[in-house]
Design a protein around this motif. Structure first.
Motif, PDB file in Angstrom:
ATOM      1  N   VAL A 167       0.659  -0.948  -0.191  1.00  0.00           N
ATOM      2  CA  VAL A 167      -0.453  -0.123  -0.152  1.00  0.00           C
ATOM      3  C   VAL A 167       1.070   1.089  -0.002  1.00  0.00           C
ATOM      4  O   VAL A 167       2.357   1.330   0.824  1.00  0.00           O
ATOM      5  N   GLU A 168       0.634   2.451  -0.475  1.00  0.00           N
ATOM      6  CA  GLU A 168       1.470   3.568  -0.928  1.00  0.00           C
ATOM      7  C   GLU A 168       0.345   4.713   0.052  1.00  0.00           C
ATOM      8  O   GLU A 168       1.612   5.233  -0.001  1.00  0.00           O
ATOM      9  N   LEU A 169      -0.577   4.190   0.074  1.00  0.00           N
ATOM     10  CA  LEU A 169      -1.412   5.817   0.878  1.00  0.00           C
ATOM     11  C   LEU A 169      -2.461   5.301   1.386  1.00  0.00           C
ATOM     12  O   LEU A 169      -3.012   4.418   0.678  1.00  0.00           O
ATOM     13  N   VAL A 170      -2.466   5.651   2.956  1.00  0.00           N
ATOM     14  CA  VAL A 170      -4.362   5.404   3.887  1.00  0.00           C
ATOM     15  C   VAL A 170      -4.838   6.525   4.089  1.00  0.00           C
ATOM     16  O   VAL A 170      -3.979   7.831   4.417  1.00  0.00           O
ATOM     17  N   LEU A 171      -6.381   6.618   3.570  1.00  0.00           N
ATOM     18  CA  LEU A 171      -6.771   7.870   3.964  1.00  0.00           C
ATOM     19  C   LEU A 171      -7.564   7.048   5.120  1.00  0.00           C
ATOM     20  O   LEU A 171      -8.651   6.344   5.354  1.00  0.00           O
ATOM     21  N   MET A 172      -7.644   8.092   6.443  1.00  0.00           N
ATOM     22  CA  MET A 172      -9.675   7.951   7.436  1.00  0.00           C
ATOM     23  C   MET A 172      -9.064   9.621   7.625  1.00  0.00           C
ATOM     24  O   MET A 172      -8.777  10.303   8.141  1.00  0.00           O
ATOM     25  N   PRO A 192       6.314   0.610   5.757  1.00  0.00           N
ATOM     26  CA  PRO A 192       7.445   2.171   6.742  1.00  0.00           C
ATOM     27  C   PRO A 192       7.362   3.690   4.990  1.00  0.00           C
ATOM     28  O   PRO A 192       8.132   4.389   5.302  1.00  0.00           O
ATOM     29  N   ASN A 193       7.025   3.031   3.643  1.00  0.00           N
ATOM     30  CA  ASN A 193       7.439   3.676   3.460  1.00  0.00           C
ATOM     31  C   ASN A 193       5.918   4.060   2.442  1.00  0.00           C
ATOM     32  O   ASN A 193       5.373   5.069   1.354  1.00  0.00           O
ATOM     33  N   ALA A 194       4.702   3.461   3.327  1.00  0.00           N
ATOM     34  CA  ALA A 194       2.760   3.827   2.883  1.00  0.00           C
ATOM     35  C   ALA A 194       3.260   5.502   3.403  1.00  0.00           C
ATOM     36  O   ALA A 194       3.800   5.645   4.546  1.00  0.00           O
TER      37      ALA A 194
END
Lengths: 319, 319
Positions: A167-172, A192-194
């Motif tokens: 995964v590269e981006l998590v939005l919450m 760690p790269n997300a």
């Protein structure tokens, strides 16, 4: 200040395993191909929101004797139902202090899980809760300002990192900050790269202002209460703010019409019923691409407790 | 006649593992406590319906050379999108024959997955598909009348039996019968004490009549087309009927208003968007308790592709 660790979150995951739904990641073929999208539908927890994870973990962390005296909280939202539901699972009493202006349906839902609801004038919520704690010897389970709550919500990030390691981006969403603190901690440990981005309504963007200022900025409740996203009207505590500063790569804000439109997209393309707060991260994905990293994106749909008339209205609006 | 076996279904599960969502069972605290309820939300598959399981399995079962020539089907519904989506996953051409009266949105959705859509007068659907098969040397992927389709849909039953081994009743819709044949086969193998019941709209209850008669009874399409459940207007084939006779413990029928009301319950209490066909089994749980075994019940929510105006209408109706 001690921050919650990935080990705390792993412990929470063991505790709540049989009490919550292991939500899948839902691939979205209708999304931007350059930013492949998965939804994490926490709206499908038995109480309709992620809050059950933190509440169950907080109750599970108590020793049997303490827990048997019962739990207390103050909330008119999803946390109230989460504590009531978790207490019933453990067979212990729950006392929920609610403002006397709470819609009857929310009072009824909380009572349906066997909780004792105490209605008080809105200004007396916290004091009434602390009185109950003293009188009953019961334990207060706060909505976000506690390490066990943060660790419980963090299990969502653990599942994301396990199911989609690249995964590269998590939005919450960000409100009191428990959800973002927990997810951010887990995702940064596993991936760690997300990038981890919070999302707020523009009408309750106090966390963004606090992060820019480097310390908590107070927005009066009347100001925060303007947003339709009724689950996002709280502010971070010192504890959650310390986590947000540590784990968030950024925070963006979305408008009210964008939230409504994202609810409609979730219903029609994602086949999910989301409450306004639960649609806020998707609104950012759809409307703030220029402020966000590109790549494989997970959007957390945090809850689905919405009045049916509002859902119907949102569906009619753009059709 | 050779029936599909649990081994066929296990093979299908291996084949489709990375292509479909492993849907969870969703506990429903709002249900009758004497008949605990879990929802199996197949509406959350990428194309919005269970059909992807069968279609992907059918394509995966072909040898590479055969599959490379492409696949053909005739459908205006969820099977069309399932074949288009699965073909794109395999990188092979898909040709979908649709009646020229198909709503534009369904044509657009199918084309969005890269399929070639061929519009013909409604009476020429099958002949046009067979012509394409001959002309292109492509393979026909029928919507239900094939062992690989039945085995693919059966993976739902495999998951139910794995996640809830002490299930006592499974409810799913019956139309062409592929879904019920597959689920019934798996559930009977894993949970021999569980009852498996099919559900039909009263306006398309041809399978019930056929089961009573002991052989296939034909209802003209004009009669079946009266139901709002547009996914349940097909009839079993000899192959699926043989399975239904073998695995179903019973079949019940529900009314049109019950289907609409069940859609509203799924949206408000289950936080799931269901199409009318997908709400049919819950309608039976809610209204046919006296015709069904009591106990731990799983209801399959088979699909969620519904016009937003219909969903909005259903939400307004009883509110």
């Amino acid at each position: 200040m001690d921050l919650v660790t990935i080990d705390d979150i792993r412990t929470a995951a063991e505790r709540i395993r049989d009490a919550v739904v292991r939500t899948p990641l839902l691939p979205c073929p209708w999304a931007d191909p350059e930013r492949p999208l998965w939804l994490k539908p926490e709206s499908l927890q038995p109480i309709g929101a992620f809050k059950l994870r933190g509440a169950h973990n907080a109750l599970a962390a108590l020793d049997d004797k303490t827990r048997a005296r019962g739990v207390v909280t103050y909330s008119s939202g999803n946390h109230a139902q989460a504590v009531a539901y978790a207490a019933r699972e453990f067979g212990v009493p729950a006392h929920i202090v609610m403002p006397d202006v709470t819609p009857q349906v929310k009072v009824d839902n909380t009572r349906a899980y066997g909780a004792e609801v105490v209605l008080v004038p809105i200004g007396e919520r916290e004091s009434a809760a602390y009185e109950l704690v003293e009188k009953l010897g019961a334990v207060l389970v706060p909505p976000f300002d506690h390490p066990d709550i943060i660790a419980g919500q963090g299990t969502i990030g653990l599942e994301i990192g396990t199911d989609l390691p690249d995964v590269e981006l998590v939005l919450m969403p960000v409100s009191g900050g428990g959800l973002a603190s927990g997810i951010g901690t887990a995702v940064k440990a596993l991936c760690p790269n997300a990038a981890v981005f919070g999302v707020e309504p523009e009408l309750a963007a106090d966390a963004a202002e606090s992060l820019r200022a480097g310390s908590l900025v107070d927005w009066p409740i009347e100001r925060r209460a303007r947003t339709i996203a009724d689950g996002l009207r709280s502010q971070p505590s010192e504890l959650t703010f310390a986590h947000l500063r540590s784990v968030l790569d950024g925070i963006v804000a979305v408008g009210e019409d964008e939230i409504r439109a994202a609810m409609a997209v979730l219903a029609t393309k994602g086949r999910l019923v989301a409450e306004p707060s639960g649609a806020v991260p998707l609104a950012a994905y759809l409307n703030r691409a220029d402020e966000l990293p590109r790549g494989r994106t997970v959007v957390v749909v945090s809850g689905g407790n919405v009045e049916r008339t509002l859902l119907a209205d949102v569906l009619r609006r753009d059709s």
